[in-house]
Design an enzyme around this catalytic site. Structure first.
Site, mmCIF file in Angstrom:
data_model
loop_
_atom_site.group_PDB
_atom_site.id
_atom_site.type_symbol
_atom_site.label_atom_id
_atom_site.label_comp_id
_atom_site.label_asym_id
_atom_site.label_seq_id
_atom_site.Cartn_x
_atom_site.Cartn_y
_atom_site.Cartn_z
ATOM 1 N N TYR A 1 -4.317 3.810 8.158
ATOM 2 C CA TYR A 1 -5.650 3.221 8.313
ATOM 3 C C TYR A 1 -6.340 3.679 9.596
ATOM 4 O O TYR A 1 -6.200 4.817 9.994
ATOM 5 C CB TYR A 1 -5.575 1.679 8.240
ATOM 6 C CG TYR A 1 -4.720 1.228 7.114
ATOM 7 C CD1 TYR A 1 -5.114 1.477 5.801
ATOM 8 C CD2 TYR A 1 -3.503 0.600 7.327
ATOM 9 C CE1 TYR A 1 -4.327 1.093 4.733
ATOM 10 C CE2 TYR A 1 -2.712 0.207 6.267
ATOM 11 C CZ TYR A 1 -3.132 0.458 4.979
ATOM 12 O OH TYR A 1 -2.355 0.085 3.937
ATOM 13 N N VAL B 1 1.202 -3.696 3.887
ATOM 14 C CA VAL B 1 1.185 -4.994 4.584
ATOM 15 C C VAL B 1 2.444 -5.823 4.324
ATOM 16 O O VAL B 1 2.607 -6.887 4.929
ATOM 17 C CB VAL B 1 -0.079 -5.841 4.277
ATOM 18 C CG1 VAL B 1 -1.319 -5.229 4.886
ATOM 19 C CG2 VAL B 1 -0.236 -6.100 2.788
ATOM 20 N N LYS C 1 0.334 3.500 -2.894
ATOM 21 C CA LYS C 1 -0.847 4.357 -3.042
ATOM 22 C C LYS C 1 -0.521 5.850 -2.959
ATOM 23 O O LYS C 1 -1.246 6.675 -3.508
ATOM 24 C CB LYS C 1 -1.902 3.967 -1.986
ATOM 25 C CG LYS C 1 -2.440 2.553 -2.244
ATOM 26 C CD LYS C 1 -3.268 1.987 -1.100
ATOM 27 C CE LYS C 1 -3.676 0.539 -1.414
ATOM 28 N NZ LYS C 1 -4.356 -0.132 -0.295
ATOM 29 N N TYR D 1 -3.798 -2.928 -10.193
ATOM 30 C CA TYR D 1 -3.646 -2.699 -8.751
ATOM 31 C C TYR D 1 -2.760 -3.792 -8.105
ATOM 32 O O TYR D 1 -1.874 -3.482 -7.304
ATOM 33 C CB TYR D 1 -5.040 -2.649 -8.096
ATOM 34 C CG TYR D 1 -5.007 -2.598 -6.594
ATOM 35 C CD1 TYR D 1 -4.778 -1.400 -5.928
ATOM 36 C CD2 TYR D 1 -5.192 -3.749 -5.835
ATOM 37 C CE1 TYR D 1 -4.729 -1.348 -4.544
ATOM 38 C CE2 TYR D 1 -5.148 -3.711 -4.454
ATOM 39 C CZ TYR D 1 -4.912 -2.515 -3.804
ATOM 40 O OH TYR D 1 -4.860 -2.479 -2.439
ATOM 41 N N SER E 1 0.796 -1.234 0.000
ATOM 42 C CA SER E 1 0.000 0.000 0.000
ATOM 43 C C SER E 1 0.827 1.281 0.000
ATOM 44 O O SER E 1 0.261 2.366 -0.177
ATOM 45 C CB SER E 1 -0.923 0.036 1.219
ATOM 46 O OG SER E 1 -2.013 -0.805 0.992
HETATM 47 N N1 GLN Z 1 -2.243 -5.395 -1.771
HETATM 48 C C1 GLN Z 1 -2.799 -5.265 -0.470
HETATM 49 C C2 GLN Z 1 -4.312 -5.424 -0.515
HETATM 50 O O1 GLN Z 1 -4.905 -4.945 -1.449
HETATM 51 C C3 GLN Z 1 -2.406 -3.924 0.065
HETATM 52 C C4 GLN Z 1 -2.959 -3.669 1.435
HETATM 53 C C5 GLN Z 1 -2.010 -2.943 2.336
HETATM 54 O O2 GLN Z 1 -0.800 -2.880 2.115
HETATM 55 N N2 GLN Z 1 -2.553 -2.442 3.413
HETATM 56 O O3 GLN Z 1 -4.933 -6.023 0.306
#
Ligand code: GLN
Length: 303
Positions: A239, A257, A66, A188, A63
């Protein structure tokens, strides 16, 4: 400030705790990573660089990507994206479906998965190839032409990506998806699979510390836009732990993650930490601890 001594001290203090937290296993390819890996790197706007531990080891940025996809969309067409995605913390898990239905297909912010899917959709429509646009930008800004995707992680996430598929279909049902859902999901998953080291990420984030100026001195977007991306990182980048994170760390940051966290110190530089063990909200346990100790020792928070 002797940053070398400070990073080295924080690294040595926390090395015995390497392995804390729980490695993400909902993407099986991520579960294979050694939980004891631990690295940190600082890159300054003045060209300074300090690293410790596994700071040169590439990991799955997930993420953290993003921030960069949002920045590329803002750079290409300014504020239009905000008609399709909000700027408020979600207070729910990053992959939650409930809020998206209640709020009729407008995701709370661009850093939860639903919001990131909208941003990737727009970047794909604008560029014709979202994942390549992102990879090329990250290669240039990090100065590492070796930055690339991990096909195994992308495939693993696609195979287990039912939640993201559900979010993308919800968005499409509410008319908030321009490109075909399957295409957006693929872009994505590949975007999240990008592999970069702490050193790469700390350098790649510097345009946010330089108020929009890229590594080559050209402008990506205005100082106002850089400030706004930093603001959304502060309020939404970790988050539903963003409040606690601001309390402990006080820097615009984005976690993934894969266990990475990239933090921006406006006017100064970027600090990136990697330790794969996560807390229940999906943020690296040691990553948060490193950033907490760093801002406490230096006083370099935005507050
Ligand atoms: N690729 C992961 C997902 O879509 C990214 C989530 C994350 O890093 N929080 O679930």
């Amino acid at each position: 400030m002797d940053l070398h001594a400070l990073l080295d001290r924080i690294y040595r203090e926390l090395l015995p705790s390497a392995g804390s937290g729980k490695v993400a296993d909902y993407i099986p390819a991520l579960a294979a990573v050694d939980p004891r890996r631990f690295g940190l790197a600082y890159a300054g706007v003045d060209g300074a660089y300090v690293g410790a531990g596994d700071c040169l080891e590439p990991f799955s940025i997930q993420s953290i990507s993003k921030i960069f996809s949002l920045s590329l969309v803002l750079a290409r067409e300014g504020e239009a994206i905000w008609a399709r995605v909000g700027r408020e913390p979600s207070g729910t898990a990053f992959n939650s479906l409930v809020q998206l239905e209640q709020e009729r297909g407008i995701p709370r912010n661009p850093f939860i998965n639903a919001g990131a899917l909208v941003v990737t959709d727009r970047l794909h429509a604008l560029s014709g190839a979202a994942r390549e646009a992102l990879r090329d930008f990250l290669r240039t800004e990090s100065g590492n032409p070796g930055v690339d995707f991990d096909a195994g992680v992308a495939a693993s996430e696609a195979e287990h990506g039912h939640r993201n598929a559900a979010l993308a279909h919800f968005l499409a049902a509410y008319g908030n998806m321009e490109c075909p859902v399957e295409q957006v999901l693929e872009q994505y998953f590949w975007q999240c699979s990008l592999r970069m080291s702490c050193a790469d990420l700390a350098r790649a984030g510097l345009f946010l510390a330089r108020h929009g100026l890229r590594a080559d001195g050209t402008r990506l977007f205005s100082a106002s836009e850089a400030k706004r991306v930093n603001a959304v990182m502060l309020t939404c980048g970790t988050y539903d732990a963003a409040g606690e994170f601001a309390y402990r760390v006080g820097l615009p940051s984005k976690s993934g993650v894969g266990g990475g966290i990239l933090a921006v110190l406006p006017n100064r530089g970027c600090l990136c930490v990697w330790s794969p063990g996560l807390d229940p909200k999906g943020n690296s346990v040691l990553g948060v601890e490193v950033l907490d100790r760093f801002t406490t020792a230096t006083g370099w928070s935005v507050f």
